[in-house]
Design a protein around this motif. Structure first.
Motif: not given
Length: 365
Positions: A192-202, A279-285
């Motif tokens: 959620l922290a990454a979600f709002v950092d990238i897209l903005g607050n609710f 998301y914070q500690l697992s590899p993503v593509k």
């Protein structure tokens, strides 16, 4: 701070736990930092860690570590129920602090720690390391520059991995919400922290929390233990930009999708996938497609990556970039790494998610 090593003392640094698997290997790759002290609750384990990692000081209590003259930055890497006491000790000693997330066992503790640190003017960092990942920084820039146009909606589905079974007796503390380490607090909050950092607050949220499993199995013995916390989380809402957001997390693993994050815009789509919903500690593509085109791999440009030939895989990868960001903030007098005040805001958002579910209503900020 200019051209100096940051001397680090880690509380909770035995030779086998999270600190030894993520923090210490990351620090060893960064010449800007020097690990000078470790502490555990027993001198034998502290000395073992100090010998293993080539550290000068080993202590069996937090007070000796935070008062050590060879320590500039105190890292708190222990279970959540102990954060308040240990962070407060570091504040009292006037040291810079990096505390693993969650900052406190609840908002009240986090707020008190933030206020105490602010009064003393102490530099603080909250371990929401997803914000320092190259993927997060690149996505935020690309989306901000209009790569996929106006963002219409974004959805995440994730499997938390845990909260369906416990691998070791130590994992049992995750099952009780009184310990502040629930599925909501850890994998959901990091993502959620990454979600709002990238897209903005609710701007508004509506949530549903449920406990669908009554008990979990301790895999080492087969014993059954009660699951007291929620293992299903659904958060829906409208962001300040008007973007529609939806996140669904569930315990355990799925035979199908375990991490899928779609960001849909007027000019295209971005898709992030991974093997588990941490998301914070697992590899993503990353994948990207302009409108009407097929998805293609989306590589993070070199400018967002380290100049080292290689950085070990997660979980070291995430902590490596977190400490790089800490160093950059200290050298440049900036504040890109979340501090304790940011940690309090995340705690409050989680509180509102719980409140929305309990009261069955939409919450408008």
């Amino acid at each position: 701070m200019k051209n100096e090593k940051v001397r680090v003392g880690i509380i909770g640094a035995n030779s086998t736990n999270w600190a030894s698997r993520a923090h210490i290997p990351a620090l060893q790759l960064l010449p800007e930092f020097e690990l000078t002290a470790v502490s555990t609750t027993k001198m034998t384990s502290a000395q073992q860690a100090a010998e293993k990692f080539g550290v000068r000081h080993a202590f069996d209590n937090e007070n000796d570590l935070v008062s050590c003259q060879d320590v500039d930055l105190v890292v708190i890497a222990v279970k959540v129920p102990f954060h308040f006491k240990l962070v407060k000790a570091a504040i009292d000693a006037g040291k810079m602090i990096y505390c693993e997330w969650p900052l406190g066992n609840g908002t009240k503790q986090a707020q008190e720690l933030a206020e105490l640190a602010a009064v003393k003017g102490i530099r603080t960092f909250t371990g929401l390391q997803a914000l320092s990942l190259p993927e997060t920084i690149y996505l935020k820039k690309a989306i901000g520059e209009g790569l996929i146009g106006e963002i219409l909606s974004s959805s995440i589905i994730g499997s938390a991995g845990g909260w369906a079974a416990a691998k070791t007796p130590e994992d049992l503390y995750l099952l009780d919400p009184a310990n502040g380490a629930t599925m909501l607090d850890i994998p959901f909050a990091h993502t959620l922290a990454a979600f709002v950092d990238i897209l903005g607050n609710f701007k508004s949220i509506n949530s549903t929390l449920a406990r669908r499993r009554e008990e979990v199995t301790l895999l080492t013995t087969g014993e059954k233990f009660p699951l007291l916390t929620n293992d299903q989380i659904i958060l829906s809402g409208i962001l300040e930009s008007g973007t529609v957001g939806n996140i669904h997390y569930r315990s355990g693993m799925s035979a199908g999708t375990n991490f899928l994050w779609e960001i849909n815009g007027t000019k295209g789509d971005i898709v992030i996938t991974g093997e588990v919903g941490h998301y914070q500690l697992s590899p993503v593509k990353l994948h990207y497609a302009a409108s009407g085109k097929k998805l293609e791999p989306m590589e993070v440009p070199a400018e967002f990556l380290t100049q080292r030939a290689a950085v070990p895989a997660q979980p070291v990868h995430g902590m490596y970039y977190a400490y790089k960001a800490v160093w950059a903030d200290l050298v440049n007098s900036t504040q890109f790494v979340p501090d304790f005040k940011d940690g309090v805001q995340m705690h409050k958002l989680l509180d509102n998610i719980v409140k929305s579910s309990q009261e069955g209503k939409n919450i408008i900020f």
